[in-house]
Design a protein around this motif. Structure first.
Motif, mmCIF file in Angstrom:
data_model
loop_
_atom_site.group_PDB
_atom_site.id
_atom_site.type_symbol
_atom_site.label_atom_id
_atom_site.label_comp_id
_atom_site.label_asym_id
_atom_site.label_seq_id
_atom_site.Cartn_x
_atom_site.Cartn_y
_atom_site.Cartn_z
ATOM 1 N N VAL A 93 0.823 -1.206 0.000
ATOM 2 C CA VAL A 93 0.000 0.000 0.000
ATOM 3 C C VAL A 93 0.861 1.262 0.000
ATOM 4 O O VAL A 93 0.706 2.145 -0.858
ATOM 5 C CB VAL A 93 -0.949 -0.015 1.216
ATOM 6 C CG1 VAL A 93 -1.613 1.348 1.406
ATOM 7 C CG2 VAL A 93 -2.011 -1.104 1.057
ATOM 8 N N LEU A 94 1.766 1.377 0.941
ATOM 9 C CA LEU A 94 2.623 2.561 1.022
ATOM 10 C C LEU A 94 3.492 2.709 -0.218
ATOM 11 O O LEU A 94 3.675 3.813 -0.737
ATOM 12 C CB LEU A 94 3.496 2.487 2.276
ATOM 13 C CG LEU A 94 4.502 3.627 2.474
ATOM 14 C CD1 LEU A 94 3.795 4.972 2.555
ATOM 15 C CD2 LEU A 94 5.348 3.380 3.722
ATOM 16 N N GLN A 95 3.998 1.595 -0.733
ATOM 17 C CA GLN A 95 4.868 1.647 -1.915
ATOM 18 C C GLN A 95 4.136 2.192 -3.128
ATOM 19 O O GLN A 95 4.729 2.881 -3.961
ATOM 20 C CB GLN A 95 5.416 0.248 -2.216
ATOM 21 C CG GLN A 95 6.429 -0.243 -1.193
ATOM 22 C CD GLN A 95 6.833 -1.684 -1.442
ATOM 23 O OE1 GLN A 95 6.019 -2.505 -1.898
ATOM 24 N NE2 GLN A 95 8.084 -2.020 -1.145
ATOM 25 N N ASN A 96 2.847 1.896 -3.250
ATOM 26 C CA ASN A 96 2.066 2.436 -4.369
ATOM 27 C C ASN A 96 2.101 3.951 -4.370
ATOM 28 O O ASN A 96 2.213 4.580 -5.431
ATOM 29 C CB ASN A 96 0.622 1.933 -4.289
ATOM 30 C CG ASN A 96 0.364 0.723 -5.169
ATOM 31 O OD1 ASN A 96 0.074 0.859 -6.353
ATOM 32 N ND2 ASN A 96 0.505 -0.457 -4.575
ATOM 33 N N LEU A 97 2.034 4.563 -3.193
ATOM 34 C CA LEU A 97 2.072 6.014 -3.110
ATOM 35 C C LEU A 97 3.471 6.555 -3.374
ATOM 36 O O LEU A 97 3.643 7.561 -4.065
ATOM 37 C CB LEU A 97 1.586 6.473 -1.731
ATOM 38 C CG LEU A 97 0.160 6.089 -1.347
ATOM 39 C CD1 LEU A 97 -0.214 6.743 -0.020
ATOM 40 C CD2 LEU A 97 -0.840 6.468 -2.412
ATOM 41 N N LEU A 98 4.479 5.888 -2.831
ATOM 42 C CA LEU A 98 5.855 6.377 -2.981
ATOM 43 C C LEU A 98 6.326 6.290 -4.426
ATOM 44 O O LEU A 98 6.999 7.204 -4.929
ATOM 45 C CB LEU A 98 6.790 5.585 -2.062
ATOM 46 C CG LEU A 98 6.512 5.707 -0.564
ATOM 47 C CD1 LEU A 98 7.503 4.855 0.230
ATOM 48 C CD2 LEU A 98 6.562 7.157 -0.118
ATOM 49 N N VAL A 99 5.984 5.206 -5.112
ATOM 50 C CA VAL A 99 6.384 5.063 -6.518
ATOM 51 C C VAL A 99 5.700 6.137 -7.363
ATOM 52 O O VAL A 99 6.317 6.748 -8.239
ATOM 53 C CB VAL A 99 6.030 3.651 -7.038
ATOM 54 C CG1 VAL A 99 6.171 3.585 -8.561
ATOM 55 C CG2 VAL A 99 6.924 2.611 -6.386
ATOM 56 N N TYR A 100 4.426 6.392 -7.084
ATOM 57 C CA TYR A 100 3.703 7.411 -7.838
ATOM 58 C C TYR A 100 4.295 8.797 -7.586
ATOM 59 O O TYR A 100 4.350 9.635 -8.489
ATOM 60 C CB TYR A 100 2.228 7.379 -7.442
ATOM 61 C CG TYR A 100 1.317 8.106 -8.406
ATOM 62 C CD1 TYR A 100 1.065 7.609 -9.678
ATOM 63 C CD2 TYR A 100 0.693 9.291 -8.035
ATOM 64 C CE1 TYR A 100 0.221 8.271 -10.562
ATOM 65 C CE2 TYR A 100 -0.155 9.957 -8.908
ATOM 66 C CZ TYR A 100 -0.382 9.451 -10.167
ATOM 67 O OH TYR A 100 -1.216 10.107 -11.046
ATOM 68 N N ALA A 101 4.768 9.025 -6.371
ATOM 69 C CA ALA A 101 5.380 10.323 -6.042
ATOM 70 C C ALA A 101 6.622 10.591 -6.882
ATOM 71 O O ALA A 101 6.959 11.747 -7.174
ATOM 72 C CB ALA A 101 5.724 10.371 -4.560
ATOM 73 N N ASN A 102 7.298 9.520 -7.288
ATOM 74 C CA ASN A 102 8.504 9.680 -8.115
ATOM 75 C C ASN A 102 8.200 10.348 -9.448
ATOM 76 O O ASN A 102 9.050 11.048 -10.009
ATOM 77 C CB ASN A 102 9.161 8.319 -8.367
ATOM 78 C CG ASN A 102 9.876 7.789 -7.142
ATOM 79 O OD1 ASN A 102 10.302 8.564 -6.279
ATOM 80 N ND2 ASN A 102 10.007 6.474 -7.046
ATOM 81 N N TYR A 103 6.987 10.115 -9.975
ATOM 82 C CA TYR A 103 6.629 10.714 -11.261
ATOM 83 C C TYR A 103 6.593 12.244 -11.172
ATOM 84 O O TYR A 103 6.734 12.925 -12.185
ATOM 85 C CB TYR A 103 5.267 10.199 -11.731
ATOM 86 C CG TYR A 103 5.214 8.708 -11.978
ATOM 87 C CD1 TYR A 103 6.242 8.062 -12.649
ATOM 88 C CD2 TYR A 103 4.135 7.934 -11.551
ATOM 89 C CE1 TYR A 103 6.206 6.691 -12.878
ATOM 90 C CE2 TYR A 103 4.079 6.571 -11.782
ATOM 91 C CZ TYR A 103 5.121 5.955 -12.441
ATOM 92 O OH TYR A 103 5.082 4.608 -12.670
ATOM 93 N N PHE A 104 6.386 12.766 -9.975
ATOM 94 C CA PHE A 104 6.341 14.214 -9.776
ATOM 95 C C PHE A 104 7.644 14.752 -9.188
ATOM 96 O O PHE A 104 7.727 15.911 -8.803
ATOM 97 C CB PHE A 104 5.166 14.569 -8.846
ATOM 98 C CG PHE A 104 3.819 14.215 -9.407
ATOM 99 C CD1 PHE A 104 3.156 15.082 -10.257
ATOM 100 C CD2 PHE A 104 3.221 13.004 -9.094
ATOM 101 C CE1 PHE A 104 1.915 14.753 -10.781
ATOM 102 C CE2 PHE A 104 1.973 12.668 -9.615
ATOM 103 C CZ PHE A 104 1.327 13.546 -10.458
ATOM 104 N N ARG A 105 8.648 13.874 -9.101
ATOM 105 C CA ARG A 105 9.971 14.231 -8.588
ATOM 106 C C ARG A 105 9.880 14.831 -7.186
ATOM 107 O O ARG A 105 10.579 15.798 -6.852
ATOM 108 C CB ARG A 105 10.668 15.210 -9.547
ATOM 109 C CG ARG A 105 10.909 14.607 -10.928
ATOM 110 C CD ARG A 105 11.618 15.574 -11.848
ATOM 111 N NE ARG A 105 11.850 14.950 -13.154
ATOM 112 C CZ ARG A 105 12.418 15.564 -14.184
ATOM 113 N NH1 ARG A 105 12.829 16.830 -14.044
ATOM 114 N NH2 ARG A 105 12.593 14.944 -15.330
ATOM 115 N N ILE A 106 9.026 14.237 -6.382
ATOM 116 C CA ILE A 106 8.901 14.664 -4.992
ATOM 117 C C ILE A 106 10.027 14.011 -4.190
ATOM 118 O O ILE A 106 10.227 12.799 -4.277
ATOM 119 C CB ILE A 106 7.529 14.253 -4.430
ATOM 120 C CG1 ILE A 106 6.402 14.898 -5.256
ATOM 121 C CG2 ILE A 106 7.400 14.635 -2.964
ATOM 122 C CD1 ILE A 106 5.017 14.391 -4.895
ATOM 123 N N PRO A 107 10.800 14.772 -3.410
ATOM 124 C CA PRO A 107 11.883 14.198 -2.606
ATOM 125 C C PRO A 107 11.378 13.057 -1.727
ATOM 126 O O PRO A 107 10.246 13.094 -1.225
ATOM 127 C CB PRO A 107 12.373 15.380 -1.768
ATOM 128 C CG PRO A 107 12.015 16.581 -2.571
ATOM 129 C CD PRO A 107 10.730 16.243 -3.261
#
Length: 321
Positions: A93-107
């Motif tokens: 669950v958490l990884q789904n959010l973190l991987v998606y955050a990478n698309y927006f180059r969020i630290p």
């Protein structure tokens, strides 16, 4: 500022017109809805708004930018919840959010903080390390919405956000969407659930066959077109008094009913073997007049008016027809 402005917006697919020159505006910090049956053009319109599908003709700006000129900039400020959940089942669950955050180059540190806040917001914090395929349908939908918020979007687009959910899960999603609106997030919602539109939308448009039939706030549209109440009359399998036998068919009976109650009505509509009567003031008086007739109807119902009745009056068919 108007968050979305559409003027004569048109979309064609292989010569078929899916959206027919529509105009609408979405205001800052409101929930704006597209209501209509499948195939009405709701999803096609939404796809143009978040730059997934190109505009055929007309003008469309999102957050002050032309969708045909600045799609990348627009996408960076949107959150999109598609009709179908497209979460990665191989990730937790958490990884789904973190991987998606990478698309927006969020630290990474910022992404983790936001992700945990969103999981808490959607009551999923205790499932952070579970695999997605172990979640219920309602939990997956909430996670999909949480993922759309990871980039702190200015506009969140929700395409049929509660389709397939049970009533309890649907109401939980509604609660969270209301809280998002309270925080100042602009929401764009497509739905064919009448209660969903009534519960969430400040304003909405009713679409059918690629056109906008009406626009306004839910209660205002019902009051304008229908009134407070509807009397629904079933004309199938009627039982009639002997002296009334010549008028046992639906058309004759409907004409007789309208003739006897017309002074009490602001309008009526016949659909199949059902007759919908729109009382001026007193629905109980219309109901009593029907009960006094020498006919036993297959069903007789006095109920509050809804957006379904508005759509039925405008198109002659139900939202799910």
């Amino acid at each position: 500022m108007d968050v979305i402005v559409a003027e004569k917006l048109t979309k064609e697919y292989n010569g078929k017109v899916a959206v027919r020159g529509i105009d609408f505006r979405v205001r800052h910090r409101e929930c704006f809805g597209f209501l209509g049956p499948n195939g009405a053009g709701k999803t096609t319109t939404v796809n143009m708004i978040y730059c997934l599908s190109p505009v055929t003709s007309g003008r469309l700006t999102v957050l002050g930018m032309d969708v045909q000129k600045k799609p990348r900039e627009i996408k960076s400020r949107l959150g999109v919840v598609p009709q179908e959940n497209n979460l990665d089942p191989d990730l937790k669950v958490l990884q789904n959010l973190l991987v998606y955050a990478n698309y927006f180059r969020i630290p990474a540190a910022t992404a983790r903080t936001r992700a945990m806040e969103l999981l808490e917001f959607f009551d999923l914090a205790d499932r952070a390390n579970d695999r997605v395929d172990r979640l219920s349908g309602g939990m997956r939908r909430r996670l999909t919405i949480a993922r759309a918020l990871i980039n702190n979007p200015d506009l969140v687009i929700l395409d049929e956000p509660t389709t397939g959910l049970d009533p309890q899960a649907r109401h939980l999603v509604w609660q969270r969407l209301r809280r998002l609106k309270e925080r100042g997030v602009t929401l764009l919602l497509t739905t064919h659930y009448l209660e969903e539109a009534s519960q969430l939308c400040d304003r909405l448009v009713i679409m059918d066959r690629g056109e906008i039939l009406e626009e306004g706030d839910p209660q205002g549209l019902v009051a304008k077109h229908i009134g407070r109440e509807v009397v629904e009359v079933g004309l199938g399998r009627m039982e009639c008094a002997e002296q009334f036998q010549p008028a046992v068919n639906c058309d004759d009976t409907a004409a007789m009913i309208v003739g006897r109650t017309n002074h009490l009505l602001r309008g009526h509509l016949a659909v199949g073997d059902s007759l919908f009567l729109f009382p001026r003031d007193n629905g109980q008086a219309v109901l009593q007049a029907l009960q006094d007739m020498p006919v036993r109807f297959s069903h007789l119902l006095l109920r509050p008016a809804t957006l379904e009745d508005v759509f039925l009056k405008l198109t002659g068919r139900g939202l799910r027809a």
